[in-house]
Design a protein around this motif. Structure first.
Motif, short mmCIF file in Angstrom:
data_model
loop_
_atom_site.label_atom_id
_atom_site.label_comp_id
_atom_site.label_asym_id
_atom_site.label_seq_id
_atom_site.Cartn_x
_atom_site.Cartn_y
_atom_site.Cartn_z
N ILE A 27 0.83 -1.22 0.00
CA ILE A 27 0.00 0.00 0.00
C ILE A 27 0.86 1.26 0.00
N ALA A 28 1.99 1.24 0.71
CA ALA A 28 2.83 2.44 0.80
C ALA A 28 3.31 2.87 -0.58
N THR A 29 3.67 1.89 -1.40
CA THR A 29 4.16 2.21 -2.74
C THR A 29 3.07 2.81 -3.62
N SER A 30 1.82 2.49 -3.33
CA SER A 30 0.71 2.90 -4.20
C SER A 30 -0.01 4.16 -3.73
N LEU A 31 0.43 4.76 -2.63
CA LEU A 31 -0.28 5.90 -2.06
C LEU A 31 -0.49 7.06 -3.03
N PRO A 32 0.54 7.49 -3.78
CA PRO A 32 0.31 8.63 -4.68
C PRO A 32 -0.79 8.36 -5.71
N MET A 33 -0.82 7.16 -6.29
CA MET A 33 -1.85 6.81 -7.27
C MET A 33 -3.23 6.77 -6.63
N MET A 34 -3.31 6.21 -5.42
CA MET A 34 -4.59 6.17 -4.71
C MET A 34 -5.09 7.58 -4.43
N ALA A 35 -4.18 8.43 -3.97
CA ALA A 35 -4.56 9.81 -3.66
C ALA A 35 -5.10 10.52 -4.90
N ARG A 36 -4.46 10.30 -6.05
CA ARG A 36 -4.90 10.93 -7.29
C ARG A 36 -6.31 10.47 -7.66
N ASP A 37 -6.57 9.16 -7.56
CA ASP A 37 -7.88 8.63 -7.93
C ASP A 37 -8.98 9.10 -6.98
N MET A 38 -8.62 9.33 -5.71
CA MET A 38 -9.61 9.75 -4.72
C MET A 38 -9.72 11.27 -4.63
N GLY A 39 -8.88 11.98 -5.39
CA GLY A 39 -8.92 13.43 -5.36
C GLY A 39 -8.44 14.02 -4.05
N GLU A 40 -7.46 13.36 -3.43
CA GLU A 40 -6.93 13.80 -2.14
C GLU A 40 -5.45 14.11 -2.26
N SER A 41 -4.95 14.86 -1.29
CA SER A 41 -3.51 15.06 -1.17
C SER A 41 -2.86 13.75 -0.75
N PRO A 42 -1.69 13.41 -1.32
CA PRO A 42 -1.01 12.17 -0.88
C PRO A 42 -0.76 12.13 0.62
N ILE A 43 -0.54 13.31 1.23
CA ILE A 43 -0.30 13.34 2.68
C ILE A 43 -1.53 12.87 3.44
N ALA A 44 -2.73 13.12 2.89
CA ALA A 44 -3.97 12.71 3.57
C ALA A 44 -4.08 11.20 3.68
N LEU A 45 -3.42 10.49 2.78
CA LEU A 45 -3.50 9.02 2.79
C LEU A 45 -2.79 8.41 3.99
N LYS A 46 -2.10 9.24 4.77
CA LYS A 46 -1.50 8.71 6.01
C LYS A 46 -2.58 8.16 6.93
N LEU A 47 -3.80 8.66 6.81
CA LEU A 47 -4.92 8.16 7.60
C LEU A 47 -5.17 6.68 7.34
N ALA A 48 -4.99 6.26 6.08
CA ALA A 48 -5.21 4.86 5.74
C ALA A 48 -4.19 3.95 6.40
N MET A 49 -2.95 4.43 6.51
CA MET A 49 -1.91 3.63 7.15
C MET A 49 -2.10 3.60 8.67
N THR A 50 -2.40 4.76 9.26
CA THR A 50 -2.55 4.81 10.72
C THR A 50 -3.81 4.08 11.18
N SER A 51 -4.89 4.12 10.40
CA SER A 51 -6.13 3.45 10.82
C SER A 51 -5.91 1.95 10.95
N TYR A 52 -5.12 1.38 10.05
CA TYR A 52 -4.82 -0.05 10.10
C TYR A 52 -3.99 -0.38 11.34
N LEU A 53 -2.97 0.42 11.60
CA LEU A 53 -2.09 0.17 12.74
C LEU A 53 -2.82 0.36 14.07
N VAL A 54 -3.71 1.36 14.14
CA VAL A 54 -4.48 1.58 15.36
C VAL A 54 -5.42 0.40 15.60
#
Length: 464
Positions: A27-54
């Motif tokens: 998932i970490a490698t794919s974050l920029p592409m995911m952010a582009r498709d979702m119309g979000e800043s790549p930095i915002a995708l940190k929520l996806a990584m932290t939600s899993y770890l929490v």
């Protein structure tokens, strides 16, 4: 010809571990592409990584109790099913909110899957065969971080990032079938009552605090909502601390922090892991957004760290025996912090051979540190406290890595805004790498406080 259970049970659990490790690295490698498709800043995708770890941090402490109460096979199969459902929902997500919720659900499955599987191995394998059985289990843990980044990058570059999650479906179905057929439904008759109050307080505290911190910068929710979440989480965790010292069977036994070597793991180790936890988030962004590489090229580079980690594992026992835990942790902390800060000097025209060498050496240092930290945590723990110590260190580890993603993302965002760049560029990254290096370096005083003979029984090193 019947297949030996000593081989088959660890192999089934290893497949689940491989799937979980692969998922967390691709998932970490794919974050920029995911952010582009979702119309979000790549930095915002940190929520996806932290939600899993929490999610892992919240549910790992109850995994053992659930296995004892409902049966190891029942919980293990259910965990794989939940992980598969979460994977499907991740692949179908179109918005950041949907993706974060799906990742949290995945974490629920992951939290139950591997600890319960490891418990099955410990309870069904004789001591004479235990080392061999556990060695099978370590293979996917080592291979996942090596294969994950390039595989995730390949799928994202030449297919679509959604397939990263959909490939978990056939693996999960096979795992459920094999677990049904070959894993015993072990349970315990003397299970202690679950600390429901502690579970609710820790779950609310960890979830809201980490969500509030990760959503700072107006990602997903407004700024005042983030502050409220931080306040609620802080109060809940303080309430848990008060509760834990007043109940006979706390969910997470904080009394164990009186043991110096375990305290080193939880506090000093967490500071170091915060620094390391930011790297899987920052490096793919640097390579793709800063240097203009494809996800596949980025993945090929970042897997060098995992290759270094595998290499150094063959030397860890020898190094610890020669120098002892205290010396290794002191000098490794310095080297580890230096290796993190060094990423800040990389430029788009830096030779790839030089980048790979930095990643390889950094992976060696961090692997040595993690192995030493994980081992010394149990240096003064007796058999009765082993399960409680494992829960405490597991929760601290997941929260620290999640906090690392949050700290790294926040530093990158502030650097980008202060420098006035419209998009994320390579010049935005060096302050973030410097900050996480300083956080990792803050673990040094805890290592310095260790006794010279700390963990001598584990390392086999004689005093003097």
């Amino acid at each position: 010809m019947a297949i030996s259970r000593v081989f088959l049970t660890p192999l089934i659990v290893a497949c689940a571990l491989f799937m979980e490790n692969m998922d967390s690295t691709v998932i970490a490698t794919s974050l920029p592409m995911m952010a582009r498709d979702m119309g979000e800043s790549p930095i915002a995708l940190k929520l996806a990584m932290t939600s899993y770890l929490v999610s892992l941090a919240v549910f790992i402490p109850v995994s053992g109790w659930m296995a004892d109460r409902f049966g190891a096979r029942t919980v293990f199969r259910s965990a794989i099913g939940v992980f598969m459902l979460g994977s499907i929902l991740c692949g179908m997500s179109d918005t950041l909110a949907q993706f974060v919720a799906a990742r949290f659900l995945q974490g629920v499955g992951g939290a139950m899957m591997v600890p319960v599987g490891r418990l099955v191995i410990l309870r069904t394998t004789t001591k004479a065969e235990l080392v061999r059985a556990l060695s099978y289990l370590t293979i996917p843990a080592l291979l996942g971080p090596v294969i994950g980044p390039p595989l995730g990058g390949f799928i994202t570059t030449y297919f679509h990032w959604r397939w990263i999650f959909f490939i978990n479906v056939p693996i999960s179905i096979l795992g459920i079938y094999l677990a049904t057929r070959y894993i015993e439904n072990l349970r315990s008759d003397d299970t202690v009552p679950l600390d429901w109050i502690g579970f609710l307080l820790s779950a609310i505290g960890c979830s809201t605090l980490m969500f509030g911190l990760a959503s700072a910068g107006r990602h997903l929710v407004a700024g005042d909502v983030s502050l409220i979440c931080v306040a609620v989480g802080t109060v809940s965790l303080l309430a848990y601390v008060w509760h834990a010292f007043r109940t006979p069977h706390p969910l997470i036994n904080l009394r164990l922090l009186q043991i110096p070597t375990l305290r080193m793991n939880v506090f000093g180790g967490s500071l170091f892991r915060i620094g390391v936890g930011a790297l899987p988030f920052l490096l793919p962004l640097l390579f793709q957004l800063g240097f203009g590489l494809t996800p596949f090229q980025s993945g090929l580079l970042t897997c060098a760290s995992a290759a270094g980690a595998i290499f150094v594992k063959t030397m860890t026992t020898t190094v610890l025996k020669k120098f002892g835990f205290r010396s290794v942790l002191i000098y490794n902390t310095l080297l580890g912090a230096l290796s993190m800060a060094a990423f800040g000097v990389l430029k788009a025209d830096s030779p790839h051979v030089f980048i790979i060498l930095m990643l390889l050496l950094g992976g060696c240092v961090r692997s040595m540190q993690f192995t030493s930290l994980n081992a010394i945590a149990y240096a003064e723990i007796d058999q009765r406290q082993m399960s409680q110590a494992t829960s405490l260190t597991s929760v601290a580890q997941q929260l620290a890595i999640g906090l690392g993603v949050t700290v790294g993302g926040f530093a990158l965002q502030v650097s980008n805004q202060v420098q006035g760049h419209a998009t994320i560029v390579s010049a935005d990254f060096w302050p973030a790498f410097l900050l996480i290096a300083l956080v990792a370096l803050a673990s040094l005083p805890f290592a310095l406080k260790l006794q010279p003979d700390a963990g001598a029984e584990l390392s086999g090193r004689r005093a003097g």
